[in-house]
Design a protein around this motif. Structure first.
Motif, short mmCIF file in Angstrom:
data_model
loop_
_atom_site.label_atom_id
_atom_site.label_comp_id
_atom_site.label_asym_id
_atom_site.label_seq_id
_atom_site.Cartn_x
_atom_site.Cartn_y
_atom_site.Cartn_z
N SER A 113 -4.10 -25.65 16.47
CA SER A 113 -2.69 -26.53 16.32
C SER A 113 -1.63 -25.51 16.55
CB SER A 113 -2.62 -27.08 14.77
OG SER A 113 -3.55 -27.95 14.55
N ILE A 114 -1.75 -24.13 16.44
CA ILE A 114 -0.68 -23.34 16.61
C ILE A 114 -0.53 -22.96 18.05
CG2 ILE A 114 -0.04 -20.66 16.35
CD1 ILE A 114 -1.23 -21.02 13.50
N VAL A 115 -1.52 -22.70 18.82
CA VAL A 115 -1.36 -22.56 20.29
C VAL A 115 -1.09 -23.67 21.06
CG1 VAL A 115 -3.04 -20.40 20.20
CG2 VAL A 115 -4.22 -22.62 20.77
N ASP A 116 -1.55 -24.97 20.55
CA ASP A 116 -1.22 -26.19 21.25
C ASP A 116 0.38 -26.25 21.14
OD1 ASP A 116 -3.73 -26.33 22.14
OD2 ASP A 116 -4.03 -28.01 20.80
N GLY A 117 0.87 -25.87 19.84
CA GLY A 117 2.19 -26.18 19.48
C GLY A 117 3.02 -25.19 20.30
N ALA A 118 2.64 -23.92 20.41
CA ALA A 118 3.21 -22.83 21.10
C ALA A 118 3.38 -23.21 22.70
CB ALA A 118 2.50 -21.49 21.05
N HIS A 119 2.28 -23.93 23.13
CA HIS A 119 2.35 -23.96 24.56
C HIS A 119 3.42 -25.12 25.06
CE1 HIS A 119 0.79 -23.98 28.38
NE2 HIS A 119 0.30 -25.50 28.48
N GLN A 120 3.73 -26.06 23.68
CA GLN A 120 4.57 -27.15 23.83
C GLN A 120 6.13 -26.61 24.05
OE1 GLN A 120 4.02 -30.18 24.92
NE2 GLN A 120 1.88 -29.24 25.00
N VAL A 121 6.35 -25.51 23.31
CA VAL A 121 7.90 -24.87 23.12
C VAL A 121 8.02 -23.62 23.96
CG1 VAL A 121 8.06 -26.19 20.85
CG2 VAL A 121 7.24 -23.76 21.12
N CYS A 122 6.96 -23.14 24.25
CA CYS A 122 7.21 -21.65 25.11
C CYS A 122 8.01 -21.97 26.31
CB CYS A 122 5.85 -21.15 25.33
SG CYS A 122 5.95 -19.47 26.26
N PRO A 123 9.00 -21.45 26.43
CA PRO A 123 9.69 -21.75 27.77
C PRO A 123 9.06 -21.30 29.04
CG PRO A 123 11.10 -20.67 26.49
CD PRO A 123 9.73 -20.40 25.61
N TYR A 124 7.77 -20.28 29.26
CA TYR A 124 7.11 -20.05 30.23
C TYR A 124 6.22 -21.04 30.59
CZ TYR A 124 8.67 -15.24 31.26
OH TYR A 124 9.20 -13.97 31.27
N SER A 125 5.70 -21.78 29.24
CA SER A 125 4.85 -22.88 29.43
C SER A 125 5.43 -24.10 30.01
CB SER A 125 4.18 -23.22 28.21
OG SER A 125 3.24 -21.94 27.64
N LYS A 126 6.66 -23.90 29.66
CA LYS A 126 7.36 -25.53 30.24
C LYS A 126 7.49 -25.15 31.69
CE LYS A 126 10.12 -26.77 26.02
NZ LYS A 126 11.19 -26.58 25.31
N ALA A 127 8.10 -24.17 31.88
CA ALA A 127 8.58 -23.66 33.71
C ALA A 127 7.14 -24.02 34.38
CB ALA A 127 8.87 -22.27 33.58
N THR A 128 5.88 -23.84 33.89
CA THR A 128 4.82 -23.93 34.57
C THR A 128 4.09 -25.36 34.57
OG1 THR A 128 3.45 -22.86 32.90
CG2 THR A 128 4.50 -21.21 34.59
N ARG A 129 4.33 -25.94 33.59
CA ARG A 129 3.86 -27.30 33.20
C ARG A 129 3.95 -28.10 34.27
NH1 ARG A 129 5.74 -28.24 28.52
NH2 ARG A 129 4.00 -27.21 27.38
N GLY A 130 2.51 -28.62 34.81
CA GLY A 130 2.41 -29.45 35.92
C GLY A 130 2.46 -28.80 37.21
N ASN A 131 2.95 -27.27 37.42
CA ASN A 131 3.06 -26.59 38.57
C ASN A 131 1.82 -25.77 38.89
OD1 ASN A 131 5.72 -27.33 39.21
ND2 ASN A 131 6.44 -26.22 37.44
N ILE A 132 1.00 -25.24 37.68
CA ILE A 132 0.20 -24.40 38.01
C ILE A 132 -1.17 -24.84 37.01
CG2 ILE A 132 1.26 -22.37 38.96
CD1 ILE A 132 0.71 -20.93 36.39
N ASN A 133 -2.43 -24.52 37.28
CA ASN A 133 -3.37 -24.62 36.05
C ASN A 133 -3.24 -23.70 35.21
OD1 ASN A 133 -4.47 -26.77 37.65
ND2 ASN A 133 -5.75 -25.58 39.16
N VAL A 134 -3.38 -24.15 34.05
CA VAL A 134 -3.23 -23.40 32.75
C VAL A 134 -4.38 -23.82 31.75
CG1 VAL A 134 -1.78 -22.60 30.98
CG2 VAL A 134 -0.80 -23.08 33.20
N THR A 135 -4.68 -22.70 31.28
CA THR A 135 -5.86 -22.73 30.05
C THR A 135 -5.65 -22.11 29.11
OG1 THR A 135 -7.52 -23.22 31.91
CG2 THR A 135 -8.37 -22.84 29.49
N ILE A 136 -5.48 -22.61 27.89
CA ILE A 136 -5.30 -21.70 26.51
C ILE A 136 -6.32 -21.76 25.86
CG2 ILE A 136 -3.77 -21.80 24.50
CD1 ILE A 136 -2.13 -21.90 27.06
N ASN A 137 -6.90 -20.48 25.73
CA ASN A 137 -8.17 -20.31 24.79
C ASN A 137 -7.94 -19.65 23.70
OD1 ASN A 137 -10.01 -20.87 27.19
ND2 ASN A 137 -9.29 -19.22 28.20
N LEU A 138 -8.71 -19.83 22.77
CA LEU A 138 -8.76 -19.08 21.36
C LEU A 138 -9.90 -18.18 21.53
CD1 LEU A 138 -7.94 -21.69 18.80
CD2 LEU A 138 -6.87 -19.61 19.11
N ILE A 139 -9.75 -16.95 21.13
CA ILE A 139 -10.88 -16.11 21.10
C ILE A 139 -10.95 -15.18 19.84
CG2 ILE A 139 -10.54 -15.54 23.77
CD1 ILE A 139 -8.95 -12.99 23.03
#
Length: 139
Positions: A113-139
């Motif tokens: 939930s934290i990483v998914d929420g971060a991906h919604q609000v992070c300006p870099y994530s917003k800038a790249t959304r729909g433009n490049i393939n992005v995978t968010i992994n929990l390790i």
């Protein structure tokens, strides 16, 4: 620049010469680096590494915001390792990314939930959304 009640909070300014084998300096003098091509044994850092470092730092801040909204305190040893791939295809060059987040000690569902929420609000994530393939992994 202000639009739709948006207010510029900060502007990073750099001056770069020589492209991938040049130099880049920030207007405040805090960044002064030699650039190198990918895979080069020479001195310097490549643009993909710079992008990965910036996105990681921004994403960690966004994780803090997302955790706070869930009333969760991030462990001190959390981190993000970001991988930026320079890809060549029939359409030309592009980027793809993997953000590998470690949030030790948290329930995996809460961490997700934290990483998914971060991906919604992070300006870099917003800038790249729909433009490049992005995978968010929990390790």
């Amino acid at each position: 620049m202000e639009t739709n009640n948006a207010k510029v909070l900060y502007t990073g300014v750099t001056h770069t010469t020589g492209g991938r084998t040049g130099e880049s300096r920030s207007s405040d003098g805090k960044l002064d680096i030699i650039l190198s091509s990918r895979g080069s044994n020479g001195p310097g850092i490549n643009p993909e590494q710079l992008f990965a470092a910036g996105w990681s730092a921004c994403f960690i801040g966004a994780m803090g915001k997302a955790a706070s909204s869930l009333n969760v305190i991030l462990p001190a040893d959390h981190y993000v390792s970001t991988e930026i791939d320079l890809v060549s295809s029939d359409e030309g060059f592009s980027l793809q990314a993997r953000l590998n987040a470690s949030i030790p000690g948290l329930d995996p569902e809460v961490a997700r939930s934290i990483v998914d929420g971060a991906h919604q609000v992070c300006p870099y994530s917003k800038a790249t959304r729909g433009n490049i393939n992005v995978t968010i992994n929990l390790i």
